[in-house]
Design a protein around this motif. Structure first.
Motif, short mmCIF file in Angstrom:
data_model
loop_
_atom_site.label_atom_id
_atom_site.label_comp_id
_atom_site.label_asym_id
_atom_site.label_seq_id
_atom_site.Cartn_x
_atom_site.Cartn_y
_atom_site.Cartn_z
N LEU A 1 -30.16 -11.14 6.71
CA LEU A 1 -29.10 -11.28 7.72
C LEU A 1 -28.55 -12.70 7.73
O LEU A 1 -27.33 -12.89 7.75
CB LEU A 1 -29.64 -10.93 9.10
CG LEU A 1 -28.65 -11.12 10.27
CD1 LEU A 1 -27.40 -10.29 10.07
CD2 LEU A 1 -29.33 -10.78 11.60
N MET A 2 -29.42 -13.70 7.69
CA MET A 2 -28.96 -15.08 7.75
C MET A 2 -28.12 -15.44 6.54
O MET A 2 -27.06 -16.06 6.66
CB MET A 2 -30.15 -16.03 7.88
CG MET A 2 -30.88 -15.91 9.21
SD MET A 2 -32.31 -17.01 9.34
CE MET A 2 -31.53 -18.62 9.36
N THR B 1 -20.56 -15.09 4.89
CA THR B 1 -19.35 -14.81 5.68
C THR B 1 -18.72 -16.10 6.17
O THR B 1 -17.48 -16.26 6.14
CB THR B 1 -19.70 -13.90 6.87
OG1 THR B 1 -20.27 -12.68 6.40
CG2 THR B 1 -18.46 -13.57 7.68
N GLN B 2 -19.54 -17.03 6.63
CA GLN B 2 -19.00 -18.31 7.09
C GLN B 2 -18.24 -19.00 5.97
O GLN B 2 -17.13 -19.52 6.18
CB GLN B 2 -20.15 -19.22 7.57
CG GLN B 2 -20.78 -18.80 8.88
CD GLN B 2 -21.93 -19.71 9.26
OE1 GLN B 2 -23.01 -19.62 8.70
NE2 GLN B 2 -21.69 -20.61 10.20
N HIS C 1 -21.93 -19.92 13.48
CA HIS C 1 -23.02 -19.06 13.01
C HIS C 1 -23.16 -17.86 13.96
O HIS C 1 -23.82 -17.95 15.00
CB HIS C 1 -24.34 -19.82 12.92
CG HIS C 1 -25.44 -19.01 12.32
ND1 HIS C 1 -25.65 -18.94 10.96
CD2 HIS C 1 -26.38 -18.20 12.88
CE1 HIS C 1 -26.68 -18.13 10.72
NE2 HIS C 1 -27.14 -17.68 11.87
N TYR C 2 -22.54 -16.74 13.60
CA TYR C 2 -22.62 -15.50 14.37
C TYR C 2 -22.85 -14.34 13.41
O TYR C 2 -22.43 -14.39 12.25
CB TYR C 2 -21.34 -15.27 15.18
CG TYR C 2 -21.09 -16.31 16.23
CD1 TYR C 2 -21.68 -16.20 17.49
CD2 TYR C 2 -20.26 -17.40 15.98
CE1 TYR C 2 -21.45 -17.17 18.46
CE2 TYR C 2 -20.03 -18.37 16.95
CZ TYR C 2 -20.63 -18.24 18.19
OH TYR C 2 -20.40 -19.20 19.15
N SER C 3 -23.48 -13.29 13.92
CA SER C 3 -23.81 -12.16 13.04
C SER C 3 -22.67 -11.17 12.91
O SER C 3 -22.69 -10.31 12.02
CB SER C 3 -25.07 -11.44 13.57
OG SER C 3 -24.87 -10.99 14.90
N ILE C 4 -21.65 -11.24 13.78
CA ILE C 4 -20.51 -10.33 13.73
C ILE C 4 -19.35 -11.04 13.02
O ILE C 4 -18.96 -12.14 13.42
CB ILE C 4 -20.10 -9.89 15.14
CG1 ILE C 4 -21.26 -9.15 15.81
CG2 ILE C 4 -18.85 -9.01 15.10
CD1 ILE C 4 -21.03 -8.81 17.26
N GLU C 5 -18.81 -10.41 11.99
CA GLU C 5 -17.81 -11.08 11.14
C GLU C 5 -16.59 -11.56 11.92
O GLU C 5 -16.09 -12.67 11.70
CB GLU C 5 -17.38 -10.16 10.00
CG GLU C 5 -16.38 -10.83 9.07
CD GLU C 5 -16.14 -10.05 7.78
OE1 GLU C 5 -15.00 -10.10 7.28
OE2 GLU C 5 -17.09 -9.40 7.29
N HIS D 1 -35.78 -12.44 8.47
CA HIS D 1 -34.37 -12.57 8.83
C HIS D 1 -33.52 -13.12 7.68
O HIS D 1 -32.32 -13.33 7.85
CB HIS D 1 -34.22 -13.49 10.04
CG HIS D 1 -34.72 -12.90 11.31
ND1 HIS D 1 -34.93 -13.65 12.45
CD2 HIS D 1 -35.07 -11.62 11.63
CE1 HIS D 1 -35.40 -12.86 13.42
NE2 HIS D 1 -35.49 -11.63 12.94
N SER E 1 -26.43 -13.40 4.75
CA SER E 1 -25.17 -12.68 4.88
C SER E 1 -24.20 -13.43 5.78
O SER E 1 -23.01 -13.54 5.49
CB SER E 1 -25.43 -11.27 5.44
OG SER E 1 -24.21 -10.61 5.71
N VAL E 2 -24.74 -13.99 6.87
CA VAL E 2 -23.90 -14.78 7.78
C VAL E 2 -23.40 -16.03 7.07
O VAL E 2 -22.22 -16.39 7.19
CB VAL E 2 -24.69 -15.16 9.05
CG1 VAL E 2 -23.90 -16.16 9.89
CG2 VAL E 2 -25.00 -13.92 9.89
#
Length: 281
Positions: A102-103, A109-110, A56-60, A99, A105-106
């Motif tokens: 953003l969450m 992506t995960q 779980h990170y915000s940067i792809e 949030h 979106s993460v």
């Protein structure tokens, strides 16, 4: 007179970064790799790691890297060789409404990279973790494949596999100096001076001190405790932090793995409402 040796790569630091780098260099064809460790393998910061494996990170790019890393721990014996002590537990991620974009979106992506993450309702989260209540939580994510490993087992597994591939590991070999010699560097230890064109600094908080030997500076500073008793300081600092926590939150649940801390917290139960669970192992 000191012994002198030449090598293609010198890695300074025998923690997880140093040992895994050594393994991967050798695995990709590097023929002459040396690791220098001032103590024993995994005797520094790595040994204190909680060794969580999550994505779980915000940067792809970080998400992608982390998901692929989790896959390695899930199949460590097949891919690397050895037992890292990996245990899959899953991870619950909580956040406020602001949030949510953003969450989510993460989470998306995960899943794109295969992490198997989903959003949960409070009742679904409660079934996963019955000791917690989630009714006032706006966003709840669950990352199925997260877990943790044993930092020592992981590091020594990488070190052993590196040695199997020809890497030389020197323990009790502190670096006393680094000198520039044309395109190469001389790395000085008490017994041997090593000449190399490539140095990889993987010495954690000591990296800056090593870099300064060849006028390389990193933008951080390390604070030392001086002559103070770190165990004593850490205990009372932790107590102060927990006091602030129980004072400001409504009936929190605190998990402790230290009986001395638990005894100290019992004093606060006279004045604040919280649940204390002590886990001794």
């Amino acid at each position: 007179m000191k012994n002198k040796r030449t090598t293609d790569y010198i890695i300074i630091g025998g923690g997880i970064i140093g040992c895994s780098t050594a393994y991967n260099l050798a695995n990709q064809g590097a023929k002459s790799v040396i690791v220098l460790e001032k103590g024993e393998i995994c005797s520094g910061a790595t040994s204190k790691s909680c060794a969580i494996t999550r994505s779980h990170y915000s940067i792809e790019s970080n998400v992608h890297h982390a998901v692929e890393s989790v896959k390695i721990f899930e199949n460590f014996d097949e891919i690397i060789g050895g037992d890292p002590g990996f245990t899959r537990t899953g991870q619950i991620v909580l956040g406020p409404e602001k949030h949510r974009p953003l969450m989510e979106s993460v989470f998306s992506t995960q899943n794109k990279f295969g992490s198997e993450t989903q959003t949960l309702t409070p009742s679904e989260a409660g079934k996963l973790h019955p000791l917690l209540q989630f009714q006032d939580v706006d966003v709840i994510g669950f990352e199925l494949r997260s877990g943790y490993c044993d930092p020592y087992l992981t590091t020594v597994a990488y070190a052993q596999r590196a040695k199997d591939l020809g890497v030389k590991i020197y323990t009790a070999a502190p670096v006393n100096g680094i000198r520039i010699k044309g395109p190469n560097k001389i790395v000085e230890t008490p017994e041997i001076d090593f000449e190399t064109s490539e140095i990889i600094l993987a010495a954690g908080p000591w990296t800056n001190a090593l870099g300064k030997m060849i006028e390389v500076n990193f933008p951080y500073e390390i604070s030392f405790m001086g002559g103070r008793d770190w165990a004593y300081f850490k205990k009372w600092y932790t107590m102060f932090y927990l006091y602030s926590y129980v004072k400001n939150y409504h009936k929190p649940i605190i998990f402790s793995t230290n009986w001395e801390l638990s005894e100290g917290l019992i004093f606060f139960k006279k004045y604040y409402k919280f649940s204390l669970i002590t886990i001794l192992h």
